[in-house]
Design a protein around this motif. Structure first.
Motif, PDB file in Angstrom:
ATOM      1  N   UNK A 162       0.814  -1.414  -0.208  1.00 53.91           N
ATOM      2  CA  UNK A 162      -0.057   0.114   0.216  1.00 53.91           C
ATOM      3  C   UNK A 162       0.860   1.289   0.030  1.00 53.91           C
ATOM      4  N   UNK A 163       1.715   1.310   0.776  1.00 53.84           N
ATOM      5  CA  UNK A 163       3.316   2.124   1.368  1.00 53.84           C
ATOM      6  C   UNK A 163       3.431   2.871  -0.656  1.00 53.84           C
ATOM      7  N   UNK A 164       3.510   1.803  -1.302  1.00 49.95           N
ATOM      8  CA  UNK A 164       4.684   1.996  -2.105  1.00 49.95           C
ATOM      9  C   UNK A 164       3.725   2.142  -3.428  1.00 49.95           C
ATOM     10  N   UNK A 165       2.304   1.777  -3.417  1.00 52.11           N
ATOM     11  CA  UNK A 165       1.084   2.435  -4.855  1.00 52.11           C
ATOM     12  C   UNK A 165       0.899   3.520  -4.161  1.00 52.11           C
ATOM     13  N   UNK A 166       0.794   4.124  -2.608  1.00 55.96           N
ATOM     14  CA  UNK A 166       0.571   5.488  -2.554  1.00 55.96           C
ATOM     15  C   UNK A 166       1.479   6.449  -3.060  1.00 55.96           C
ATOM     16  N   UNK A 167       2.589   5.993  -2.930  1.00 61.89           N
ATOM     17  CA  UNK A 167       3.719   6.332  -3.157  1.00 61.89           C
ATOM     18  C   UNK A 167       4.247   6.737  -4.595  1.00 61.89           C
ATOM     19  N   UNK A 168       4.130   5.696  -5.540  1.00 65.58           N
ATOM     20  CA  UNK A 168       4.165   6.328  -7.179  1.00 65.58           C
ATOM     21  C   UNK A 168       2.666   6.084  -8.050  1.00 65.58           C
ATOM     22  N   UNK A 169       1.699   6.863  -6.818  1.00 61.52           N
ATOM     23  CA  UNK A 169      -0.052   6.462  -7.760  1.00 61.52           C
ATOM     24  C   UNK A 169      -0.539   5.936  -8.639  1.00 61.52           C
ATOM     25  N   UNK A 170       0.303   4.519  -8.302  1.00 58.88           N
ATOM     26  CA  UNK A 170      -0.269   3.984  -9.850  1.00 58.88           C
ATOM     27  C   UNK A 170       0.084   1.988  -9.212  1.00 58.88           C
ATOM     28  N   UNK A 171      -0.496   1.060  -9.664  1.00 55.59           N
ATOM     29  CA  UNK A 171      -0.699   0.055  -9.076  1.00 55.59           C
ATOM     30  C   UNK A 171      -0.151  -1.169 -10.305  1.00 55.59           C
ATOM     31  N   UNK A 172       0.442  -0.671 -11.706  1.00 57.35           N
ATOM     32  CA  UNK A 172       0.988  -1.181 -12.847  1.00 57.35           C
ATOM     33  C   UNK A 172       2.323  -0.972 -12.538  1.00 57.35           C
ATOM     34  N   UNK A 173       3.018  -0.435 -11.055  1.00 61.39           N
ATOM     35  CA  UNK A 173       4.528  -0.253 -11.190  1.00 61.39           C
ATOM     36  C   UNK A 173       4.651  -1.391 -10.503  1.00 61.39           C
ATOM     37  N   UNK A 174       5.898  -2.415 -11.029  1.00 61.84           N
ATOM     38  CA  UNK A 174       6.081  -3.615 -10.753  1.00 61.84           C
ATOM     39  C   UNK A 174       6.688  -3.703  -9.298  1.00 61.84           C
ATOM     40  N   UNK A 175       6.250  -4.192  -8.232  1.00 64.29           N
ATOM     41  CA  UNK A 175       6.711  -4.141  -6.663  1.00 64.29           C
ATOM     42  C   UNK A 175       8.759  -4.514  -6.953  1.00 64.29           C
ATOM     43  N   UNK A 176       9.586  -4.268  -6.056  1.00 58.37           N
ATOM     44  CA  UNK A 176      10.918  -5.132  -5.822  1.00 58.37           C
ATOM     45  C   UNK A 176      10.309  -6.273  -5.640  1.00 58.37           C
ATOM     46  N   UNK A 177      11.144  -7.123  -6.017  1.00 58.60           N
ATOM     47  CA  UNK A 177      11.236  -8.742  -6.082  1.00 58.60           C
ATOM     48  C   UNK A 177      11.219  -9.488  -4.606  1.00 58.60           C
ATOM     49  N   UNK A 178      11.840  -8.596  -3.844  1.00 58.40           N
ATOM     50  CA  UNK A 178      11.760  -8.926  -2.669  1.00 58.40           C
ATOM     51  C   UNK A 178      10.579  -9.082  -1.374  1.00 58.40           C
ATOM     52  N   UNK A 179       9.314  -7.686  -2.439  1.00 58.80           N
ATOM     53  CA  UNK A 179       8.485  -7.824  -1.811  1.00 58.80           C
ATOM     54  C   UNK A 179       7.409  -8.516  -2.607  1.00 58.80           C
ATOM     55  N   UNK A 180       7.615  -8.860  -3.961  1.00 62.08           N
ATOM     56  CA  UNK A 180       6.663  -9.337  -4.857  1.00 62.08           C
ATOM     57  C   UNK A 180       6.439 -10.797  -4.396  1.00 62.08           C
ATOM     58  N   UNK A 181       7.872 -11.539  -3.277  1.00 62.22           N
ATOM     59  CA  UNK A 181       8.507 -13.000  -3.495  1.00 62.22           C
ATOM     60  C   UNK A 181       7.820 -12.932  -1.380  1.00 62.22           C
ATOM     61  N   UNK A 182       7.409 -11.814  -1.243  1.00 63.12           N
ATOM     62  CA  UNK A 182       6.872 -12.259   0.926  1.00 63.12           C
ATOM     63  C   UNK A 182       5.485 -11.947   0.215  1.00 63.12           C
ATOM     64  N   UNK A 194      -4.316   0.941  10.179  1.00 61.15           N
ATOM     65  CA  UNK A 194      -5.117   2.407  10.804  1.00 61.15           C
ATOM     66  C   UNK A 194      -5.290   3.420  10.078  1.00 61.15           C
ATOM     67  N   UNK A 195      -3.764   4.352  10.026  1.00 60.38           N
ATOM     68  CA  UNK A 195      -3.109   5.171   9.028  1.00 60.38           C
ATOM     69  C   UNK A 195      -4.365   5.294   7.555  1.00 60.38           C
ATOM     70  N   UNK A 196      -4.083   4.107   6.979  1.00 58.35           N
ATOM     71  CA  UNK A 196      -4.745   3.315   5.578  1.00 58.35           C
ATOM     72  C   UNK A 196      -5.760   3.618   5.647  1.00 58.35           C
ATOM     73  N   UNK A 197      -6.452   2.980   6.792  1.00 56.60           N
ATOM     74  CA  UNK A 197      -8.524   2.858   7.337  1.00 56.60           C
ATOM     75  C   UNK A 197      -9.032   4.630   7.624  1.00 56.60           C
ATOM     76  N   UNK A 198      -7.795   5.430   7.147  1.00 54.89           N
ATOM     77  CA  UNK A 198      -8.707   6.809   6.695  1.00 54.89           C
ATOM     78  C   UNK A 198      -9.404   7.091   5.968  1.00 54.89           C
ATOM     79  N   UNK A 199     -10.541   8.152   5.819  1.00 59.33           N
ATOM     80  CA  UNK A 199     -10.806   7.654   4.218  1.00 59.33           C
ATOM     81  C   UNK A 199     -10.817   8.252   3.588  1.00 59.33           C
ATOM     82  N   UNK A 200      -9.501   9.762   3.172  1.00 59.25           N
ATOM     83  CA  UNK A 200      -8.857   9.949   2.890  1.00 59.25           C
ATOM     84  C   UNK A 200      -7.467   9.112   1.588  1.00 59.25           C
ATOM     85  N   UNK A 201      -6.916   8.252   2.534  1.00 63.77           N
ATOM     86  CA  UNK A 201      -6.223   7.779   2.738  1.00 63.77           C
ATOM     87  C   UNK A 201      -6.555   6.840   1.419  1.00 63.77           C
ATOM     88  N   UNK A 202      -7.809   5.460   2.512  1.00 60.42           N
ATOM     89  CA  UNK A 202      -8.334   5.048   1.609  1.00 60.42           C
ATOM     90  C   UNK A 202      -9.142   4.691   0.436  1.00 60.42           C
TER      91      UNK A 202
END
Ligand SMILES: Cc1cc2nc3c(=O)[nH]c(=O)nc-3n(C[C@H](O)[C@H](O)[C@H](O)COP(=O)(O)OP(=O)(O)OC[C@H]3O[C@@H](n4cnc5c(N)ncnc54)[C@H](O)[C@@H]3O)c2cc1C
Ligand SMILES: NC(=O)C1=CN([C@@H]2O[C@H](COP(=O)(O)OP(=O)(O)OC[C@H]3O[C@@H](n4cnc5c(N)ncnc54)[C@H](OP(=O)(O)O)[C@@H]3O)[C@@H](O)[C@H]2O)C=CC1
Ligand code: HEM
Ligand SMILES: [Cu+2]
Ligand SMILES: [Fe+3]
Length: 433
Positions: A275-295, A389-397
């Protein structure tokens, strides 16, 4: 790997009526080369499914007693002569020792059941290698995804699918029929070039567990050492008390819930990072780093290991002579166990917080300035819960949900200026649900 095509069976209802030249599958004689675990299980299964079985061994006299009496055990060349479908239950390394049989094997179907010990260890798949050794025979890849155990115990439990591939449609059809009579679901995986992929499937199961198991063992070691210092070494040095008796039960039982607890939070941490990565880059089409993908892919296994440690802890605790003050804890933890998942994480944390709070400020609890294990285990879970909890705040969610539906920040920026046609007046138009 896409599994979509694995779901459709090769044959409708095992119909053979249409082919006059083909003997009905059941009642046919099937050959098996080799007399190892797989060969034996295969022979038993084939006999039970109504086939006649001829086993080819280098040493038939010695091996005959291992096979059901209905199966004929003879020399390799003899066995091969009696049938035109032969399962090669021999390791790839020994294929070349079968080359003497090339003449008798000509024109027959060879079924390669072999597995690899490493992913892509050899350049060509085992089945392609077998085909190159016996160019006059037809090779079909299959059955490697079922274990000797599954063959014997029946396909009821575990995987019923048998993946099959070959360059020869007719041969593939014959082997698929045999699989079906044996109670498996044959799945057509296309031509021989799929063999490599099929051979690597059984190997994928192991790596899925490798990292989580090392993770659990690593955590166990860390917490074990930590608790050992606090519960055994500290009293020994400070008070000259021998508390070695605590190691097998108490130290282990304090370590297990800690490992379980941290593992549980590690199930949720990658989702937070995603979620952090998606919020930061503002897209879901950017591939996560391998370690996160594996995780992300290993979350299920980590979760199961966490549950396993908690269960072990519960068994340990219930077997321990229980002090009265622990009754309360027992009820609470039993409640904890019934609700798994994220709720369990939150409840465990609340429990640990309330229970650990008083200890955290009690100086007696700091052995060698090491805080109580409780306090320590809280770090990761608290991070996860706070992030959730932070991610469930309406604006971020809202933003996260939009990103996960395909909305992109980049496009929003690009189209934020009203264009001449007024077509893209807002970023919302680029979201495709
Ligand atoms: C192996 C793997 C690789 C991935 N690779 C990438 C990648 O390279 N780049 C990338 O941007 N993302 C990637 N994803 C991320 C994926 O698309 C999800 O956005 C992410 O995993 C959600 O985290 P979670 O599973 O913890 O969410 P959950 O904890 O399951 O969900 C968190 C919240 O988000 C909501 N939610 C989750 N998914 C959606 C959705 N699709 N639509 C609407 N609401 C949703 C849930 O309802 C929930 O409220 C990958 C996921 C996996 C499993
Ligand atoms: N065990 C399993 O669960 C599974 C096994 N497989 C595959 O099945 C094949 C056989 O496995 P498995 O039965 O476990 O292995 P084993 O080691 O138990 O059996 C191998 C057999 O190969 C025969 N063989 C023929 N030539 C040679 C030779 N030159 N040197 C040594 N042995 C030879 C031997 O029979 P003899 O002495 O009678 O000639 C021996 O019994 C492998 O390719 C494996 O990848 C696939 C899926 C699951
Ligand atoms: C039936 C189920 C359970 C029983 C009977 C039980 C019992 C106990 C007991 C008796 C203790 C005290 C151990 C000691 O101080 O030596 C303990 C500690 C603990 N339990 Fe459980 N438990 C159960 C399930 C769980 C679960 C599911 C979790 C969460 C993952 C959990 C987390 C903990 C933690 C974190 C401790 C503290 C360890 C420490 O002293 O640092 N327990 N439990
Ligand atoms: Cu696939
Ligand atoms: Fe390969």
């Amino acid at each position: 790997m896409s599994r979509g095509d694995m779901a459709k069976p090769l044959l409708g209802h095992g119909s053979t009526e249409g082919d006059p030249g083909v003997t009905p599958a059941s009642g046919r004689t099937i050959g098996v080369l080799g007399s190892g675990d797989f060969a034996r299980s295969l022979a038993i299964r084939l006999v039970c499914s109504g086939f006649k079985v001829v086993v080819g061994s280098r040493n038939p006299k010695r091996k005959a007693s291992l096979f059901p009496s209905a199966a004929e055990v003879t020399f390799q060349a003899e066995a091969v002569k009696k049938t035109d479908v032969i399962f090669v239950a021999v390791f790839r390394e020994h294929y070349s020792t079968l080359c003497d049989l090339a003449d008798v094997l000509a024109g027959k179907i060879l079924v390669d059941v072999s597995n690899n010990t490493e992913i892509n260890h050899h350049k060509e798949s085992n089945a392609e290698y077998l085909a190159s050794l016996f160019p006059a025979s037809t090779v079909v890849k299959g059955f490697n995804v079922v274990s000797a155990w599954t063959l014997q115990s029946g396909a009821r439990d575990g995987n019923k699918q048998v993946l099959i591939c070959s360059n020869n449609q007719e041969a593939k059809r014959t082997v698929a029929e045999i699989a079906q009579v044996m109670g498996f679901t044959p799945v057509d995986m296309g031509c021989m070039s799929s063999a490599c992929e099929i051979e690597n499937i059984p190997l994928r199961l192991l790596p899925a567990w490798k990292i989580p198991i090392f993770l659990a063992l690593g955590l166990f070691l860390c917490f074990f050492t930590y608790n050992l210092i606090r519960q055994v070494i500290h009293p020994f040095i400070r008070e000259q008390k021998n508390k070695l008796y605590k190691i097998p039960i108490e130290v282990v039982n304090t370590t297990l819930p800690c490992v379980s607890y941290v593992l549980l939070s590690l199930v949720y941490l990658p989702g937070v990072l995603a979620a952090c990565s998606q919020l930061y880059y503002g897209t879901k089409y950017r591939r996560f780093p391998d370690w996160l993908d594996q995780w992300l892919q290993h979350r299920k296994q980590i979760g199961l290991l966490s549950f396993f440690c908690a269960a072990l802890h519960a068994v340990y605790s219930l077997c321990l002579p229980m002090r009265r003050s622990h009754r309360y804890l027992l009820i609470e933890t039993a409640v904890k166990q019934s609700s798994l998942g994220f709720i369990a994480l939150v409840v465990s944390t609340l429990h640990t917080l309330t229970y650990g709070w008083s200890r955290a400020f009690d100086e007696n609890q700091y052995k060698f300035y090491l805080p109580p294990t409780y306090t320590l285990t809280l770090l990761v879970p608290c991070t996860v819960i706070i992030a959730k909890v932070i991610f469930s705040l309406p604006c971020i969610r809202h933003r996260l949900l939009r990103i996960r539906r395909g909305w992109e920040k980049g496009r929003y920026v690009k189209f934020v200026l009203p264009s001449a046609t007024g077509e893209y007046s807002s970023g919302e138009t680029s979201s495709n649900v």
